[in-house]
Design an enzyme around this catalytic site. Structure first.
Site, PDB file in Angstrom:
ATOM      1  N   CYS A   1      -5.259  -1.747  -5.834  1.00 36.82           N
ATOM      2  CA  CYS A   1      -6.126  -2.915  -6.020  1.00 36.82           C
ATOM      3  C   CYS A   1      -5.387  -3.976  -6.824  1.00 36.82           C
ATOM      4  CB  CYS A   1      -7.383  -2.507  -6.792  1.00 36.82           C
ATOM      5  SG  CYS A   1      -8.259  -1.160  -6.034  1.00 36.82           S
TER       6      CYS A   1
ATOM      7  N   ARG B   1       0.010  -6.023  -2.039  1.00 42.42           N
ATOM      8  CA  ARG B   1      -0.323  -4.674  -2.523  1.00 42.42           C
ATOM      9  C   ARG B   1      -1.218  -3.926  -1.555  1.00 42.42           C
ATOM     10  NH1 ARG B   1       0.075  -4.695  -8.374  1.00 42.42           N
ATOM     11  NH2 ARG B   1      -1.753  -3.380  -8.650  1.00 42.42           N
TER      12      ARG B   1
ATOM     13  N   ASN C   1      -9.020  -1.292 -11.320  1.00 45.94           N
ATOM     14  CA  ASN C   1      -7.987  -0.731 -10.462  1.00 45.94           C
ATOM     15  C   ASN C   1      -7.692   0.659 -11.008  1.00 45.94           C
ATOM     16  OD1 ASN C   1      -5.837  -0.127  -8.838  1.00 45.94           O
ATOM     17  ND2 ASN C   1      -4.365  -1.428  -9.929  1.00 45.94           N
ATOM     18  N   GLY C   2      -7.849   1.690 -10.185  1.00 45.24           N
ATOM     19  CA  GLY C   2      -7.555   3.049 -10.640  1.00 45.24           C
ATOM     20  C   GLY C   2      -8.631   4.005 -10.172  1.00 45.24           C
TER      21      GLY C   2
ATOM     22  N   HIS D   1      27.850  26.280  17.102  1.00 46.61           N
ATOM     23  CA  HIS D   1      27.471  26.419  18.522  1.00 46.61           C
ATOM     24  C   HIS D   1      27.609  25.101  19.261  1.00 46.61           C
ATOM     25  CE1 HIS D   1      26.144  30.472  17.721  1.00 46.61           C
ATOM     26  NE2 HIS D   1      25.548  30.034  16.635  1.00 46.61           N
TER      27      HIS D   1
END
Ligand code: AGP
Length: 604
Positions: free
Chosen positions: A2, A27, A100-101, A501
């Site tokens: 955010c 963001r 934000n979080g 191989h």
């Protein structure tokens, strides 16, 4: 992640909020809103979708208030919607909050507030902050915020305005960034410097636990309730560099964000020596699942390769990793005892979506591991485990991949724990080692200079090899893709035991080879394979745990901190990301937007 903005000064705040939010669009977000304070009233305008939606809504308003906060939301708790967009009011519309979080204990707080009569409108964790401020406000917003942060757990950057205190904004930072921009007779607030760079280069970078009260003339910062003298930070970056947090490219920024991304993904999921995955509570017939498919594309598929080994190793359930574009057409053997795990950073990859639908049509239960809340896979899957890497901007995936690996470990451990395959002691040992990984990644990142020097040699070459066995081979495939997709050097990832191989024919004098040798039980075998390529002139970089002396066998050594060998991929991939990045820089590639590639491949 955010984005938060705030303004207080002599100018109308609304246009400044919108301008600041536009600088934070990089963001990633799914809704936006602002709260403007004027004449002792708070007006909130918010819209789902792009910032343009908010701008057109504001055109119909005449908001002249000179105090405001704004927000772009990257959905975590609660889908993208108008109701879930920030800012949020309290019941009486006396306060507005942006955040934000993640508030980890929001559900118990919300339940208590509802019981006390508070009315909630959104599904978000954030809204509890507005009601807590309302409940505890006694006439001093600063004191109220100090009290409220003592009641919440989690990560937060938060800003609050109160209609009865029109002369200030109060904000706090814990684990989510927040800066205060100092102007002349005006002050600014933002999640990140780009949002305020046009107005000031003088900022306070708030540290964890710091609370700031911001008026148009004065900014005071408090730590544990005590006012502190905050050091001024002078921003010397230009606007573009500021979006990258001072890093030259988003990819490097995201590589260095990995410790934080891992901590965010583990947060709340590793408790008291056990794994807590509430997202898995609705899984059906957990004890009857007899097959797990990991289905994805590109880097996400490489995470699935690790997931396969983790589930077989820890939960002893047969598992396979499939490329989505192959899985969907090979008529896979699926029934109601099959669990299909689709992994997708964007959650929108066409092949992965198609594979998921094919699996569901055949009766499988589907778990989505994705980094985008509300993405198509998250909406259509039966179960979802979110990675919390935050928006990943660079086309080449790094922090999203690392958090996908974290999700693989959490998922595998959850299965083992719930099916009683591991003892609590065994589970506790692994969860302890998982918690140590972010710090170990920080240690690996300290070797960036050494890897950069190696990359300058690799940049002169047109071909390279990554070899390893078991989990080292899985990581070799990711290292090879990273190098190819951004430096355009052709690279092969090979099972070390398979070289003889045929592909050994390609090993010529000086060809660069990374040999991963972290899996102790097959270490000697890998050493033999290293000698095979050395004997044919390869320049070999050995990637081993600290303390393993491989210097006699290889030309260069990259050592990673010791951990449980099963967890090695989270550490061993980081030098390979850096190797690819620095090689690409040395070859003047467009690191963040490599040719021919898109961040999300939404076409088949
Ligand atoms: C990653 O470096 C690549 N850009 C690409 O392979 C990517 O991992 C793949 O397209 C899958 O994307 P998704 O995780 O969004 O589904």
């Amino acid at each position: 992640m955010c984005g938060i903005v705030g303004y207080i000064g002599p100018k109308p705040a609304a246009p400044l909020m919108v301008e600041g939010l536009s600088k934070l669009e990089y963001r990633g977000y799914d809704s936006a809103g602002i709260a403007i304070l004027e004449d002792h009233q708070i007006e909130i305008i918010k819209r789902k979708g792009r910032l343009a939606e908010l701008v057109s809504a504001l055109e119909a308003q005449d908001l002249t208030g000179k105090v405001g906060i704004g927000h772009t939301r990257w959905a975590t708790h609660g889908k993208p919607s108008h109701e879930n967009a920030h800012p949020h009011y309290d019941c009486s519309k006396s306060f507005a909050v942006v955040h934000n979080g993640i508030i980890e204990n929001y559900q118990e707080i919300k339940k208590k507030l509802i019981a006390e009569g508070h009315k909630f409108i959104s599904e978000t964790d954030t809204e509890v902050l507005a009601h807590l401020v309302e409940k505890h406000y006694k006439g001093d917003l600063l004191q109220t915020v100090h009290h409220v942060i003592g009641l919440i757990d989690g990560a937060y950057a938060m800003a609050v305005i109160a209609k009865d205190e029109p002369e200030r904004i109060v904000c706090v930072r814990k684990d989510s960034p927040l800066v205060v921009g100092l102007g002349e007779g005006e002050n600014f607030l933002a999640s990140d410097i780009p949002a305020i760079l046009k107005h000031t280069r003088k900022v306070f970078l708030l540290e964890d636990g710091e609370v700031a009260t911001i008026t148009k003339d004065v900014v005071e910062v408090y730590q544990k309730g005590e006012k502190i003298d905050k050091e001024l930070f002078k921003v010397t970056w230009d606007a573009e560099a500021a979006e990258k947090g001072g890093y030259p490219h988003f990819m490097l920024k995201e590589i260095f964000e990995q410790p934080r991304a891992l901590r965010a993904t583990f947060k709340g999921r590793l408790n008291n020596g056990a794994v807590t995955l509430d997202e898995m509570r609705d899984i059906k017939g957990l004890d009857k699942i007899n097959k797990v498919y990991f289905v994805a594309c590109g880097t996400a598929y490489h995470a699935g390769l690790v997931g396969k080994d983790v589930v077989e190793n820890l939960a002893r359930i047969p598992a396979e990793a499939d490329i989505a574009s192959e899985f969907r057409y090979r008529d896979p053997i699926i029934d109601d005892k099959t669990l299909v795990v689709v992994i997708s950073q964007s959650g929108e990859t066409a092949d992965t979506l198609a594979a998921m639908r094919e699996a569901q049509n055949k009766g499988a239960q589907v778990l989505a591991v994705t980094n985008v809340v509300g993405s198509s896979v998250s909406r259509e899957a039966d179960l979802v485990i979110y990675t919390w890497a935050g928006p990943e901007i660079a086309v080449a995936s790094t922090k999203a991949y690392l958090t996908q690996l974290a999700a693989m470990y959490l998922f595998g451990l959850f299965l083992a724990q719930e099916r009683g395959i591991l003892t609590p002691k065994q589970t506790s040992e692994i969860t302890k080692a998982l918690r140590e990984l972010p710090g170990h990644v920080e240690t690996v990142l300290e070797q960036a200079g050494k890897v950069e020097r190696l990359a300058h040699e690799w940049a002169k070459r047109e071909n390279a090899f990554f070899i390893g066995r078991g989990l080292d081979w899985a990581v070799a495939q990711e290292g090879s893709l990273k190098l190819k997709e951004i430096s355009y050097i052709h690279a092969e990832a090979y099972a070390a035991g398979e070289l003889k191989h045929g592909t050994l024919a390609l090993i010529t004098e000086g060809i660069p080879v990374v040999a991963l040798a972290t899996q102790g039980r097959i270490y000697d075998k890998t050493i033999s394979n290293i000698k095979e390529v050395k004997a044919r002139g390869a320049h070999v970089t050995g990637l081993v745990f600290e303390g393993v002396d491989i210097s006699e066998t290889v030309d260069e050594v990259i050592a990673i901190p010791n951990t449980i060998p099963l967890l090695a991929p989270i550490l061993s991939v980081v030098p390979l990301q850096l190797l690819a990045y620095y090689a690409a820089i040395a070859r003047d590639s467009d690191v963040d937007k490599p040719r021919n590639l898109a961040k999300s491949v939404t076409v088949e």
